[in-house]
Scaffold this motif. Structure first.
Motif, PDB file in Angstrom:
ATOM      1  N   MET A 188       0.843  -1.196   0.000  1.00 30.57           N
ATOM      2  CA  MET A 188       0.000   0.000   0.000  1.00 30.57           C
ATOM      3  C   MET A 188       0.880   1.248   0.000  1.00 30.57           C
ATOM      4  O   MET A 188       0.620   2.208  -0.732  1.00 30.57           O
ATOM      5  CB  MET A 188      -0.929  -0.018   1.212  1.00 30.57           C
ATOM      6  N   ILE A 189       1.924   1.213   0.814  1.00 32.00           N
ATOM      7  CA  ILE A 189       2.870   2.326   0.864  1.00 32.00           C
ATOM      8  C   ILE A 189       3.570   2.475  -0.492  1.00 32.00           C
ATOM      9  O   ILE A 189       3.742   3.593  -0.992  1.00 32.00           O
ATOM     10  CB  ILE A 189       3.881   2.110   2.010  1.00 32.00           C
ATOM     11  N   ALA A 190       3.944   1.356  -1.108  1.00 33.49           N
ATOM     12  CA  ALA A 190       4.602   1.393  -2.414  1.00 33.49           C
ATOM     13  C   ALA A 190       3.690   2.005  -3.478  1.00 33.49           C
ATOM     14  O   ALA A 190       4.159   2.763  -4.348  1.00 33.49           O
ATOM     15  CB  ALA A 190       5.031  -0.014  -2.821  1.00 33.49           C
ATOM     16  N   CYS A 246       0.873  -9.353  -2.285  1.00 30.40           N
ATOM     17  CA  CYS A 246      -0.116  -9.653  -1.239  1.00 30.40           C
ATOM     18  C   CYS A 246      -0.709  -8.379  -0.651  1.00 30.40           C
ATOM     19  O   CYS A 246      -0.769  -8.214   0.567  1.00 30.40           O
ATOM     20  CB  CYS A 246       0.515 -10.488  -0.137  1.00 30.40           C
ATOM     21  N   THR A 247      -1.181  -7.497  -1.500  1.00 30.43           N
ATOM     22  CA  THR A 247      -1.678  -6.205  -1.047  1.00 30.43           C
ATOM     23  C   THR A 247      -3.016  -5.905  -1.698  1.00 30.43           C
ATOM     24  O   THR A 247      -3.534  -6.713  -2.481  1.00 30.43           O
ATOM     25  CB  THR A 247      -0.625  -5.105  -1.340  1.00 30.43           C
ATOM     26  N   TYR A 248      -3.565  -4.773  -1.379  1.00 32.60           N
ATOM     27  CA  TYR A 248      -4.808  -4.347  -2.007  1.00 32.60           C
ATOM     28  C   TYR A 248      -4.789  -2.845  -2.212  1.00 32.60           C
ATOM     29  O   TYR A 248      -3.923  -2.143  -1.713  1.00 32.60           O
ATOM     30  CB  TYR A 248      -6.015  -4.840  -1.212  1.00 32.60           C
ATOM     31  N   SER A 268     -12.337  -3.286  -3.270  1.00 30.20           N
ATOM     32  CA  SER A 268     -11.431  -4.335  -2.834  1.00 30.20           C
ATOM     33  C   SER A 268     -12.196  -5.414  -2.088  1.00 30.20           C
ATOM     34  O   SER A 268     -13.302  -5.184  -1.601  1.00 30.20           O
ATOM     35  CB  SER A 268     -10.345  -3.754  -1.920  1.00 30.20           C
ATOM     36  N   ILE A 269     -11.571  -6.571  -2.012  1.00 31.53           N
ATOM     37  CA  ILE A 269     -12.153  -7.690  -1.277  1.00 31.53           C
ATOM     38  C   ILE A 269     -11.495  -7.710   0.102  1.00 31.53           C
ATOM     39  O   ILE A 269     -10.278  -7.832   0.223  1.00 31.53           O
ATOM     40  CB  ILE A 269     -11.897  -9.034  -2.005  1.00 31.53           C
ATOM     41  N   MET A 270     -12.290  -7.565   1.122  1.00 31.23           N
ATOM     42  CA  MET A 270     -11.771  -7.468   2.478  1.00 31.23           C
ATOM     43  C   MET A 270     -11.511  -8.863   3.065  1.00 31.23           C
ATOM     44  O   MET A 270     -12.031  -9.862   2.580  1.00 31.23           O
ATOM     45  CB  MET A 270     -12.751  -6.708   3.369  1.00 31.23           C
ATOM     46  N   THR A 271     -10.720  -8.891   4.116  1.00 31.41           N
ATOM     47  CA  THR A 271     -10.430 -10.114   4.849  1.00 31.41           C
ATOM     48  C   THR A 271     -11.732 -10.729   5.346  1.00 31.41           C
ATOM     49  O   THR A 271     -12.642 -10.017   5.783  1.00 31.41           O
ATOM     50  CB  THR A 271      -9.529  -9.782   6.061  1.00 31.41           C
ATOM     51  N   ARG A 280      -5.854  -9.280  -8.697  1.00 34.12           N
ATOM     52  CA  ARG A 280      -6.462  -9.138 -10.027  1.00 34.12           C
ATOM     53  C   ARG A 280      -7.032  -7.726 -10.217  1.00 34.12           C
ATOM     54  O   ARG A 280      -6.934  -7.156 -11.300  1.00 34.12           O
ATOM     55  CB  ARG A 280      -7.536 -10.195 -10.213  1.00 34.12           C
ATOM     56  N   ILE A 281      -7.594  -7.176  -9.165  1.00 33.95           N
ATOM     57  CA  ILE A 281      -8.130  -5.814  -9.234  1.00 33.95           C
ATOM     58  C   ILE A 281      -6.994  -4.826  -9.507  1.00 33.95           C
ATOM     59  O   ILE A 281      -7.094  -3.988 -10.408  1.00 33.95           O
ATOM     60  CB  ILE A 281      -8.893  -5.452  -7.935  1.00 33.95           C
ATOM     61  N   ILE A 282      -5.919  -4.914  -8.743  1.00 37.19           N
ATOM     62  CA  ILE A 282      -4.788  -4.005  -8.940  1.00 37.19           C
ATOM     63  C   ILE A 282      -4.232  -4.164 -10.353  1.00 37.19           C
ATOM     64  O   ILE A 282      -4.003  -3.172 -11.054  1.00 37.19           O
ATOM     65  CB  ILE A 282      -3.689  -4.243  -7.890  1.00 37.19           C
TER      66      ILE A 282
END
Length: 183
Positions: free
Chosen positions: A10-12, A30-32, A39-42, A139-141
């Motif tokens: 997320m920071i990147a 492994c980010t969103y 986004s798909i939440m935990t 996939r969204i990203i």
């Protein structure tokens, strides 16, 4: 070359958006991207398990965190590695306030609408068995950043350990193909 994993991813994303001239390549693991409905939440059960860890003794809590981040098979097959990881995690534990702030930051994170502005070559990697950040987020990203390469590792959890050397090979191949051009 920027590489971020989980919250680091997320920071990147933010770094690549704010300082595009400083980014040669971007690897998001492994980010969103956040954003309401984007986004798909935990899974709620996983989120509840993470909250319960706060009340456990430190080593026990770290072990429970690992159980959410790696497969039981990896834990069973690598007791020395797991013991070493727990020791490292307990040596410099996150404070309750730090954990709260991290949760707040990840929940407020939202780059969904801005992701198409990223121009750096981007690699998105993720495990298909990730319970912390569901794989659909990768996939969204990848669909939002033009030209993104997407690699999904089968039977792999949040820390990508189950994929072994394939993770490093994938990243190194990407970096070799996107070296900085010197003048």
């Amino acid at each position: 070359h920027i590489h971020g994993v989980s919250m680091g991813g997320m920071i990147a994303q933010e770094f690549a958006l704010r300082y595009p001239e400083r980014v040669i390549s971007l690897i998001l693991a492994c980010t969103y991207c956040g954003g309401p409905g984007s986004s798909i939440m935990t899974d709620p059960e996983v989120a509840q398990a993470m909250q319960r860890m706060a009340g456990l003794p430190l080593k026990e809590g770290m072990m429970e965190m690992l159980r959410l981040c790696v497969s039981q098979k990896l834990i069973d097959d690598n007791p020395g590695l797991i013991r070493e990881m727990v020791e490292q995690m307990t040596e410099h534990p996150i404070t309750p306030q730090g954990q709260m702030r991290q949760t707040e930051a990840t929940m407020a994170h939202n780059t969904y609408e801005r992701l198409p502005e990223i121009k750096a070559p981007t690699l998105v990697i993720h495990g298909d068995a990730d319970r912390i950040v569901p794989v659909e987020n990768a996939r969204i990203i990848a669909s939002r950043i033009p030209g993104t390469e997407l690699v999904i590792f089968p039977d792999t959890e949040h820390m990508l350990l189950e994929a072994g050397e394939e993770v490093s090979k994938t990243m190194l191949d990407f970096l070799r193909r996107h070296r900085a051009q010197t003048t």
